[in-house]
Design an enzyme around this catalytic site. Sequence first.
Site, short mmCIF file in Angstrom:
data_model
loop_
_atom_site.label_atom_id
_atom_site.label_comp_id
_atom_site.label_asym_id
_atom_site.label_seq_id
_atom_site.Cartn_x
_atom_site.Cartn_y
_atom_site.Cartn_z
CB VAL A 282 65.64 50.80 20.42
CG1 VAL A 282 64.39 49.96 20.51
CG2 VAL A 282 66.01 51.08 18.99
CB ALA A 283 68.25 56.04 20.66
NE ARG A 284 72.16 54.92 26.30
CZ ARG A 284 72.25 53.70 25.79
NH1 ARG A 284 71.20 53.14 25.19
NH2 ARG A 284 73.37 53.02 25.88
CG ASP A 308 64.65 48.66 24.75
OD1 ASP A 308 64.16 47.82 25.54
OD2 ASP A 308 65.84 48.64 24.38
CD GLU A 313 67.36 52.70 30.71
OE1 GLU A 313 68.28 51.88 30.88
OE2 GLU A 313 67.00 53.08 29.59
CG HIS A 332 68.32 49.49 28.07
ND1 HIS A 332 68.96 50.60 28.54
CD2 HIS A 332 68.95 49.20 26.89
CE1 HIS A 332 69.93 50.97 27.71
NE2 HIS A 332 69.94 50.12 26.70
CG LEU A 333 64.33 43.64 27.17
CD1 LEU A 333 63.08 42.80 26.91
CD2 LEU A 333 65.33 42.85 28.02
N GLY A 334 67.14 46.10 23.99
CA GLY A 334 67.61 46.17 22.60
C GLY A 334 68.80 45.27 22.31
N1 NAD Z 1 68.31 49.84 23.36
C1 NAD Z 1 69.47 49.24 23.27
O1 NAD Z 1 69.70 48.25 23.92
C2 NAD Z 1 70.50 49.77 22.34
C3 NAD Z 1 71.34 48.89 21.66
C4 NAD Z 1 72.30 49.42 20.81
C5 NAD Z 1 72.40 50.78 20.64
N2 NAD Z 1 71.58 51.59 21.35
C6 NAD Z 1 71.65 53.03 21.20
O2 NAD Z 1 71.27 53.36 19.89
C7 NAD Z 1 71.95 54.53 19.47
C8 NAD Z 1 72.58 54.30 18.11
O3 NAD Z 1 73.53 53.28 18.17
P1 NAD Z 1 74.46 52.99 16.89
O4 NAD Z 1 75.24 51.80 17.20
O5 NAD Z 1 73.65 53.03 15.66
O6 NAD Z 1 75.39 54.28 16.95
P2 NAD Z 1 76.06 55.00 15.72
O7 NAD Z 1 77.09 55.87 16.29
O8 NAD Z 1 76.45 54.02 14.68
O9 NAD Z 1 74.90 55.90 15.11
C9 NAD Z 1 74.44 57.07 15.70
C10 NAD Z 1 74.10 58.03 14.58
O10 NAD Z 1 73.45 59.15 15.15
C11 NAD Z 1 73.86 60.26 14.40
N3 NAD Z 1 73.58 61.50 15.10
C12 NAD Z 1 74.36 62.16 15.97
N4 NAD Z 1 73.75 63.29 16.35
C13 NAD Z 1 72.56 63.33 15.71
C14 NAD Z 1 71.49 64.25 15.69
N5 NAD Z 1 71.52 65.38 16.41
N6 NAD Z 1 70.43 63.97 14.91
C15 NAD Z 1 70.40 62.84 14.18
N7 NAD Z 1 71.38 61.94 14.15
C16 NAD Z 1 72.45 62.19 14.91
C17 NAD Z 1 75.32 60.02 14.13
O11 NAD Z 1 75.78 60.77 13.04
C18 NAD Z 1 75.33 58.54 13.85
O12 NAD Z 1 75.23 58.29 12.47
C19 NAD Z 1 72.93 54.86 20.59
O13 NAD Z 1 72.33 55.81 21.44
C20 NAD Z 1 73.06 53.57 21.32
O14 NAD Z 1 73.43 53.76 22.64
C21 NAD Z 1 70.62 51.12 22.18
O1 3PG Z 2 74.14 51.23 24.06
C1 3PG Z 2 74.00 50.02 24.04
O2 3PG Z 2 74.84 49.24 23.60
C2 3PG Z 2 72.72 49.47 24.47
O3 3PG Z 2 71.94 50.42 25.09
C3 3PG Z 2 72.84 48.23 25.27
O4 3PG Z 2 72.97 48.48 26.62
P1 3PG Z 2 73.14 47.25 27.61
O5 3PG Z 2 74.51 46.73 27.40
O6 3PG Z 2 72.97 47.82 28.97
O7 3PG Z 2 72.10 46.27 27.27
#
Ligand code: NAD
Ligand code: 3PG
Length: 596
Positions: A282-284, A308, A313, A332-334
């Site tokens: 659910v990251a990227r 996700d 996309e 991409h529903l996270g």
């Molecule tokens: N699917 C979605 O809708 C959704 C929603 C929210 C966040 N996200 C994604 O999830 C990810 C994390 O979000 P977050 O809010 O926890 O961010 P965050 O910045 O709090 O956490 C990211 C973590 O990744 C670590 N990191 C950096 N490089 C790394 C590596 N090489 N190996 C391991 N860890 C590493 C960082 O130290 C940090 O602790 C982001 O990519 C964000 O875009 C996706």
């Molecule tokens: O990085 C994020 O915050 C999530 O991937 C959410 O992306 P969105 O705003 O397009 O749902």
Amino acid sequence: MAASASSSLLSSRSPIKLTSLSSLTWRLPVSVSLPRHQRRRASPVFVVLSMDAKPTVLVAEKLGEAGLDLLKEFANVDCSYNLSPEELCTKISLCDALIVRSGTKVSREVFESSGGRLKVVGRAGVGIDNVDLGAATEHGCLVVNAPTANTVAAAEHGIALLTSMARNVAQADASIKAGKWLRNKYVGVSLVGKTLAVMGFGKVGTEVARRAKGLGMHVIAHDPYAPADRAHAIGVDLVSFDEAISTADFLSLHMPLTPATSKILNDENFSKMKKGVRIVNVARGGVIDEDALVRALDAGIVAQAALDVFTVEPPPKDSKLIQHENVTVTPHLGASTMEAQEGVAIEIAEAVVGALRGELAATAVNAPMVPAEVLTELKPYVTLAEKLGRLAVQLVAGGSGVKSVKVTYASARGPDDLDTRLLRAMVTKGLIEPISSVFVNLVNADFTAKQRGVRITEQRVLLDGSPESPLEFIQVQIANVESRFASAMSESGEVTVEGKVKDGVAHLTKVGGFEVDVSLEGNIILCRQVDQPGMIGTVGSILGEENVNVSFMSVGRTAPRKQAIMAIGVDEQPSKAALKRIGEIPAIEEFVFLDL
Ligand SMILES: NC(=O)c1ccc[n+]([C@@H]2O[C@H](COP(=O)([O-])OP(=O)(O)OC[C@H]3O[C@@H](n4cnc5c(N)ncnc54)[C@H](O)[C@@H]3O)[C@@H](O)[C@H]2O)c1
Ligand SMILES: O=C(O)[C@H](O)COP(=O)(O)O
């Protein structure tokens, strides 16, 4: 005419020692020339210029109502969704701020097309990989995000994918709807006692870890930047990348997409995993080499994946990965819960409005974050720093080329108690704006200086005394240049100006080796003269006859009846004729008009 004169040869300050010399060592060749007319007035702004008209905010993706309401109180809001890249580039030149989610690419072209009007990009979410941060910084555009409001939603979605993948929920649902009843085919695996490796132990990763522990899983994590004690506090061991991927039954990805994490799960790393590992992302999408994942699924190394997010996309309909029977996907529903979207909308609207008001945003991605209380305290010094930069550069003889600038901060505070980034940025603004058409702010100051080959070094002078006020004085020196006003050169050969804040107002207190005292509120005429009676009156009369209001006069001299510098604050710009008349006064050896 209000005029006051002061002269002082002795300095009351007592430099004790130099500390923490930090320097920005940029040496690109540049030559700057000094036009006679200055284009902008000094302005105590932090991020953007305050705007008289209502700013316009383009909201390019769906944003929660509460956020829109906040924006509408302050700005004209244009909600235009699904713009093509070309449409976005066309619209952006009419906008002061842009708000996007992950579905809009804010490319270099967008910043270039804005013609300098775009001042803030708000990312209504966490990931800023869809925004060209380098281009934003170069264009002085602040990027803010909403880093906290969707954390729980993303973590819950990660857990939803983990559990539904383990029990084949999506596949079983589709099969029943297709008229089948396949109880043997969809036997799942249990989570309890299994090892989950959380890759990226940040906000989302931590919440996933907590929840997985509640499901009875053994949780480990890999994150090169996370503190081990934070992990230990919730019973999670931080391990190396190789240990994480080789011991996990389940991997859950929570790191940002960066050059270091791009395709971090690739053929080589899949080959190190336990056969039958299950992966949640659910990251990227870009953190996985998607072709390699298909190969790993086909080879049975990866038993299942729940995704996700995708490299592209929406992904192509015929993507082998999406169509794979062991893959569960969501679009991409996270972050897509009612609660998270409302929270994100408010978080980003507040950040964007604050930035448009000229406040520094707490969630700035491409600018230093300066806490509000520090900002309040530094405000008059910010003005002083910018005006000293403007004065110093105007004292340089045209064509000399400003390349080497030293900023000295004298303070009774220790280096850790004085954040000079804002001050350095404002000195840079003052130095560069009068001699270019570039708008300089905290976001692009360092970049702009570097691009122009201006090397700025900073030096602290630690003073005795009370650290109540942040700074005693700021000095700006430009080396290796000639001056239009020879008296502005220090003994060591730099154009030198120095100032302090008195009763909240910026004052010029030193020019070259001469002590003066003139408030930096209007424009300034500096004259070097033979110290003799009647000079203040003679110059004052000429200005009075020309209807130029004098706000301040100050004389600094080396010794009685020898050389003196007269600094005259004027509200208006004197005419050429008036300046000529001043220059013709016999006792005046040189003079210069400086536009603040
Ligand atoms: N699917 C979605 O809708 C959704 C929603 C929210 C966040 N996200 C994604 O999830 C990810 C994390 O979000 P977050 O809010 O926890 O961010 P965050 O910045 O709090 O956490 C990211 C973590 O990744 C670590 N990191 C950096 N490089 C790394 C590596 N090489 N190996 C391991 N860890 C590493 C960082 O130290 C940090 O602790 C982001 O990519 C964000 O875009 C996706
Ligand atoms: O990085 C994020 O915050 C999530 O991937 C959410 O992306 P969105 O705003 O397009 O749902």
